[in-house]
Design an enzyme around this catalytic site. Structure first.
Site, PDB file in Angstrom:
ATOM      1  CB  THR A  29      -0.913   0.011   1.248  1.00  8.21           C
ATOM      2  OG1 THR A  29      -1.492   1.313   1.387  1.00  8.21           O
ATOM      3  CG2 THR A  29      -0.151  -0.296   2.526  1.00  8.21           C
ATOM      4  CE1 TYR A  75      -3.552  -2.094   5.050  1.00  9.20           C
ATOM      5  CE2 TYR A  75      -3.523   0.194   4.323  1.00  9.20           C
ATOM      6  CZ  TYR A  75      -3.615  -1.151   4.039  1.00  9.20           C
ATOM      7  OH  TYR A  75      -3.767  -1.560   2.737  1.00  9.20           O
TER       8      TYR A  75
END
Ligand code: UDP
Length: 327
Positions: free
Chosen positions: A117, A141
């Site tokens: 990501t 995250y």
């Protein structure tokens, strides 16, 4: 027929990947614990229910299917939740991925495509992000995903694991055929929440922060159509099959849109008013995440031709209006 193990194949991106893999002549074998995915989204190949941390179950699935490669989508991916409960992210994402990577290596399955990501980059003032930008994630995250990238690099050096790492920007849209689409419970993403508000399923969309250092004060993101994103995965798989070795690719378009611009485009596409309220910043959100890379285009021949805001919102809107959404 070549089997590909698709973790998270019952989720949003994984289910679209299974469709394009099937269309490209592969057999996508979904491995998913259904914690956030849906059994009825597994429509393009076999389904094996299991958890990433269950090594015995993973070994059994590798033995049964002898996959030629792994596509690893299964992950928790909510920035806000990761700030409230980081342990859940390190356990599921990082430890779970380590179990999967060890199982793959033990089974001799050495081609691995991983969903990372742009959240691994963190804040970079007004810089377009390419693959060489330093990775300083500002939320758990992103940190949990960056750690997996490190594990993959180590296993590449020590065990010959070949990895294509895709750093996604913001994924949106749905299969234009309407077979699969985005469905999260709870929903936290901008476009589906906005479509809910337009449709009267929620009173309003809350804009998280209007005092960012951007032209209109709201966060800027680079949105990429889910079908374009999964097309890149098939190209990445072919890259590995051709023996071209490990490589990292950003998957974004290079164009950033603010939250207000997405709202305005949604109003235009649906021809309906978007009820909004203005709220506080969401912890962990970066000001601006936009890809500055052309590597996926140059190396893989990737062309994100569906990734206009208009097409992503209209495909999402079409999916939103099918009965699927209300299950
Ligand atoms: N956002 C918002 N309201 C919402 C959900 C998201 O203003 O209800 C904003 C969020 O702050 C971010 C952008 O929309 O700037 C995209 O958020 P999303 O959760 O869709 O993806 P993320 O960037 O967190 O992966």
């Amino acid at each position: 027929m070549t089997n590909i193990l698709v973790t998270g194949g019952a989720g949003y991106i994984g289910s679209h990947a299974c469709k394009v893999l099937r269309d490209a002549g592969y057999v996508p074998v979904t491995y998913d614990n259904l914690s956030t995915g849906w059994a009825d989204a597994v429509r393009f190949g076999p389904f094996e229910q299991g958890d990433l941390t269950d090594r015995a179950r993973l070994d059994e699935v590798f033995r049964t299917y002898r996959p030629a490669a792994v596509m690893h989508f299964a992950a928790l991916s909510l920035v806000g939740e990761s700030m409230e409960n980081p342990g859940k992210y390190w356990h599921n994402n990082t430890y779970g991925s380590l179990c999967l990577i060890e199982a793959a290596v033990a089974a001799g399955c050495l081609d691995f495509v991983f969903s990372s990501t742009c959240a691994t980059y963190g804040e970079h003032d007004n810089v377009l992000l390419d693959e060489d930008c330093p990775q300083h994630p500002i939320n758990a995250y992103g940190a949990s995903k960056r750690a997996i990238e490190d594990i993959l690099a180590n296993f590449g050096e020590s065990h010959g694991l070949n990895t294509v790492i895709f750093r996604y920007f913001n994924v949106a849209g749905a299969d234009p055929d309407g077979e699969v689409g985005e469905f999260h419970r709870p929903e936290t993403h901008l476009i589906p929440l906005m479509l809910d508000a337009i449709d009267g399923k929620r009173p309003a969309l809350t804009v998280f922060g209007t005092d960012y250092d951007t032209p209109d004060g709201t966060c800027i993101r680079d949105y990429v159509h889910v079908m374009d994103l999964v097309d890149a995965h098939v190209l990445g798989l072919r890259w590995l099959e051709a023996g071209k070795g490990s490589r990292v690719f950003n998957l974004g378009t290079g164009h950033g849109f603010s939250v207000r611009e997405v709202i305005e485009k949604s109003r235009a596409v649906t021809n309906r008013a978007v009820p909004i309220t203005e709220g506080d910043r969401r912890p962990g959100d970066c000001t601006k995440l936009v890809s500055g890379s052309v590597r996926a285009g140059e190396d893989l021949g990737w062309r994100p031709h569906r990734s206009t805001l208009e097409t992503m919102i209209s495909d999402a809107w079409r999916w939103h209006q099918t009965g699927h959404y209300d299950r």
